[in-house]
Design a protein around this motif. Structure first.
Motif, mmCIF file in Angstrom:
data_model
loop_
_atom_site.group_PDB
_atom_site.id
_atom_site.type_symbol
_atom_site.label_atom_id
_atom_site.label_comp_id
_atom_site.label_asym_id
_atom_site.label_seq_id
_atom_site.Cartn_x
_atom_site.Cartn_y
_atom_site.Cartn_z
ATOM 1 N N MET A 1 2.960 1.907 -9.475
ATOM 2 C CA MET A 1 1.682 1.810 -8.663
ATOM 3 C C MET A 1 1.101 2.993 -8.269
ATOM 4 O O MET A 1 1.762 3.809 -7.538
ATOM 5 C CB MET A 1 1.861 0.802 -7.369
ATOM 6 C CG MET A 1 0.732 0.497 -6.717
ATOM 7 S SD MET A 1 0.795 -0.470 -5.351
ATOM 8 C CE MET A 1 1.360 -2.188 -5.904
ATOM 9 N N GLN B 1 -3.964 2.056 -5.981
ATOM 10 C CA GLN B 1 -3.513 0.697 -5.960
ATOM 11 C C GLN B 1 -2.777 0.448 -4.681
ATOM 12 O O GLN B 1 -3.004 -0.635 -4.297
ATOM 13 C CB GLN B 1 -2.575 0.615 -7.263
ATOM 14 C CG GLN B 1 -3.442 0.419 -8.585
ATOM 15 C CD GLN B 1 -2.528 0.461 -9.611
ATOM 16 O OE1 GLN B 1 -1.469 1.245 -9.792
ATOM 17 N NE2 GLN B 1 -2.894 -0.613 -10.612
ATOM 18 N N GLN C 1 2.811 -17.580 -12.603
ATOM 19 C CA GLN C 1 3.922 -17.099 -13.602
ATOM 20 C C GLN C 1 5.224 -17.932 -13.559
ATOM 21 O O GLN C 1 6.236 -17.316 -13.437
ATOM 22 C CB GLN C 1 3.959 -15.448 -13.326
ATOM 23 C CG GLN C 1 2.890 -14.773 -13.599
ATOM 24 C CD GLN C 1 3.226 -13.068 -13.974
ATOM 25 O OE1 GLN C 1 4.570 -12.842 -13.750
ATOM 26 N NE2 GLN C 1 2.347 -12.388 -14.063
ATOM 27 N N LEU D 1 8.858 -11.175 -8.006
ATOM 28 C CA LEU D 1 7.897 -10.127 -8.584
ATOM 29 C C LEU D 1 7.936 -8.838 -7.572
ATOM 30 O O LEU D 1 7.787 -7.693 -8.345
ATOM 31 C CB LEU D 1 6.430 -10.881 -8.446
ATOM 32 C CG LEU D 1 6.224 -11.999 -9.197
ATOM 33 C CD1 LEU D 1 5.092 -12.816 -8.889
ATOM 34 C CD2 LEU D 1 6.224 -11.518 -10.784
ATOM 35 N N ARG E 1 10.571 -6.675 -8.860
ATOM 36 C CA ARG E 1 10.158 -5.904 -10.064
ATOM 37 C C ARG E 1 9.140 -4.896 -9.889
ATOM 38 O O ARG E 1 8.569 -4.086 -10.892
ATOM 39 C CB ARG E 1 9.804 -6.966 -11.290
ATOM 40 C CG ARG E 1 11.015 -7.782 -11.545
ATOM 41 C CD ARG E 1 10.148 -8.799 -12.516
ATOM 42 N NE ARG E 1 11.135 -9.941 -12.858
ATOM 43 C CZ ARG E 1 10.989 -11.246 -13.646
ATOM 44 N NH1 ARG E 1 9.613 -11.475 -13.762
ATOM 45 N NH2 ARG E 1 11.735 -12.090 -13.779
ATOM 46 N N GLY E 2 8.426 -5.024 -8.893
ATOM 47 C CA GLY E 2 7.210 -4.078 -8.734
ATOM 48 C C GLY E 2 5.961 -4.548 -9.444
ATOM 49 O O GLY E 2 5.046 -3.756 -9.582
ATOM 50 N N GLU E 3 5.945 -5.884 -9.741
ATOM 51 C CA GLU E 3 4.958 -6.335 -10.271
ATOM 52 C C GLU E 3 4.005 -6.932 -9.376
ATOM 53 O O GLU E 3 3.595 -7.992 -8.882
ATOM 54 C CB GLU E 3 5.418 -7.701 -11.158
ATOM 55 C CG GLU E 3 6.048 -7.348 -12.287
ATOM 56 C CD GLU E 3 6.569 -8.290 -13.201
ATOM 57 O OE1 GLU E 3 5.704 -9.257 -13.447
ATOM 58 O OE2 GLU E 3 7.761 -8.285 -13.735
ATOM 59 N N TRP E 4 3.067 -6.130 -8.734
ATOM 60 C CA TRP E 4 2.430 -6.120 -7.404
ATOM 61 C C TRP E 4 1.255 -6.920 -7.687
ATOM 62 O O TRP E 4 0.780 -7.872 -6.803
ATOM 63 C CB TRP E 4 2.039 -4.826 -6.853
ATOM 64 C CG TRP E 4 2.900 -3.804 -6.525
ATOM 65 C CD1 TRP E 4 3.692 -2.852 -7.051
ATOM 66 C CD2 TRP E 4 4.164 -4.274 -5.450
ATOM 67 N NE1 TRP E 4 4.694 -2.513 -6.484
ATOM 68 C CE2 TRP E 4 5.167 -3.287 -5.358
ATOM 69 C CE3 TRP E 4 4.242 -5.169 -4.416
ATOM 70 C CZ2 TRP E 4 6.060 -3.351 -4.564
ATOM 71 C CZ3 TRP E 4 5.292 -5.284 -3.649
ATOM 72 C CH2 TRP E 4 6.205 -4.369 -3.826
ATOM 73 N N PRO F 1 0.458 -9.783 -9.592
ATOM 74 C CA PRO F 1 0.801 -11.287 -9.621
ATOM 75 C C PRO F 1 1.505 -11.434 -8.064
ATOM 76 O O PRO F 1 1.413 -12.620 -7.485
ATOM 77 C CB PRO F 1 1.728 -11.716 -10.559
ATOM 78 C CG PRO F 1 2.391 -10.123 -11.165
ATOM 79 C CD PRO F 1 1.336 -9.130 -10.794
ATOM 80 N N PHE F 2 2.071 -10.619 -7.473
ATOM 81 C CA PHE F 2 2.708 -10.803 -6.169
ATOM 82 C C PHE F 2 1.708 -11.154 -5.119
ATOM 83 O O PHE F 2 1.762 -11.874 -4.468
ATOM 84 C CB PHE F 2 3.622 -9.611 -5.626
ATOM 85 C CG PHE F 2 3.901 -9.647 -4.245
ATOM 86 C CD1 PHE F 2 4.986 -10.356 -4.006
ATOM 87 C CD2 PHE F 2 3.091 -9.014 -3.395
ATOM 88 C CE1 PHE F 2 5.352 -10.306 -2.528
ATOM 89 C CE2 PHE F 2 3.520 -8.599 -1.909
ATOM 90 C CZ PHE F 2 4.660 -9.733 -1.566
#
Length: 247
Positions: free
Chosen positions: A1, A5, A88, A119, A122-125, A127-128
């Motif tokens: 990120m 962001q 997801q 999420l 996984r660092g998938e911000w 969708p988190f």
């Protein structure tokens, strides 16, 4: 990120938690309910009346209408396939996990919280943040059944997410509907956006040396609310001492 962001995430996260973490006094809300005037759709006290207004809730929720359209329920709930794209989680799993409580259909909050943790790990911000915001819509802005994010709250979130529609008017309508139903049946639970209602009440009743632009800042800095005997306070309050809304 990236840095920008991270800053955007932090700002959005802080704004949400400002309201979520507001300490709500159940005594204050219960005392306020006694003054609800159903025919006039306001709270009537000794020599004054108060009504939650769109402009005030825009400030409290940090969601100005501006060029946004207000969210209006279309009469149709979103499909599981559409919800699946946001959270997801496969439509099949959502169909398996969905629950019905007192005729209300929704997704268990724990299911969404588990997915949010995965999420975040996984660092998938992006969708988190979507799921975090959905949880806020289901648990704070449009609460209905404990432990369940119902399809009505999900529909309001999707309108906000996809079409940038503002939920402010719908939140106010839900608030008034809650108090209307409570007039019909006094034992009805007060299930609406109580943090916003409490912040609104505090902003009107307590004078402060510094008048903050944001009602949430006023709420945080107000120490008197913790000492208040709400039944006594509301019974003795006069219009001359109320902080009125500025045009």
């Amino acid at each position: 990120m990236g840095q920008l962001q991270r800053q955007a995430f932090r700002k959005a996260y802080d704004k949400i938690w400002d309201l979520v973490m507001a300490e709500v006094s159940t005594e204050a809300i219960a005392s306020l309910a006694q003054y609800y005037d159903r025919p006039l759709r306001c709270f009537t006290f000794g020599d004054f009346q108060l009504s939650p207004m769109v402009e005030e809730f825009e400030e409290i929720l940090g969601c100005p209408l501006g060029a946004r359209k207000p969210y209006l329920f279309s009469g149709f709930y979103p499909s599981l396939a559409r919800i699946s794209k946001i959270v997801q989680i496969s439509a099949q799993e959502l169909d398996h996990r969905k629950q019905v409580e007192n005729g209300v259909v929704g997704v268990p909050r724990k299911c969404l919280e588990t997915k949010a943790r995965i999420l975040a790990g996984r660092g998938e911000w992006a969708p988190f943040i979507d799921i975090l915001t959905l949880l806020i819509f289901g648990g704070v802005l449009f609460p209905n059944v404990d432990g369940l994010v119902d399809l009505a709250a999900i529909d309001a979130f999707l309108a906000f997410h996809d079409r940038k529609e503002s939920p402010v008017v719908a939140i106010l309508a839900d608030l008034y509907d809650t108090f209307d139903r409570r007039c019909e049946k006094s034992s009805t639970r007060i299930v609406c956006c109580t943090p916003a209602l409490y912040v609104w009440l505090v902003s009107h009743l307590f004078c402060q040396e510094v008048r903050h632009a944001c009602p949430l800042e006023s709420h945080r800095s107000c120490t008197e609310k913790k000492k208040a005997s709400w039944d006594r306070l509301l019974a003795s309050k006069e219009g001359a001492s109320v902080n009125w809304f500025h045009r």
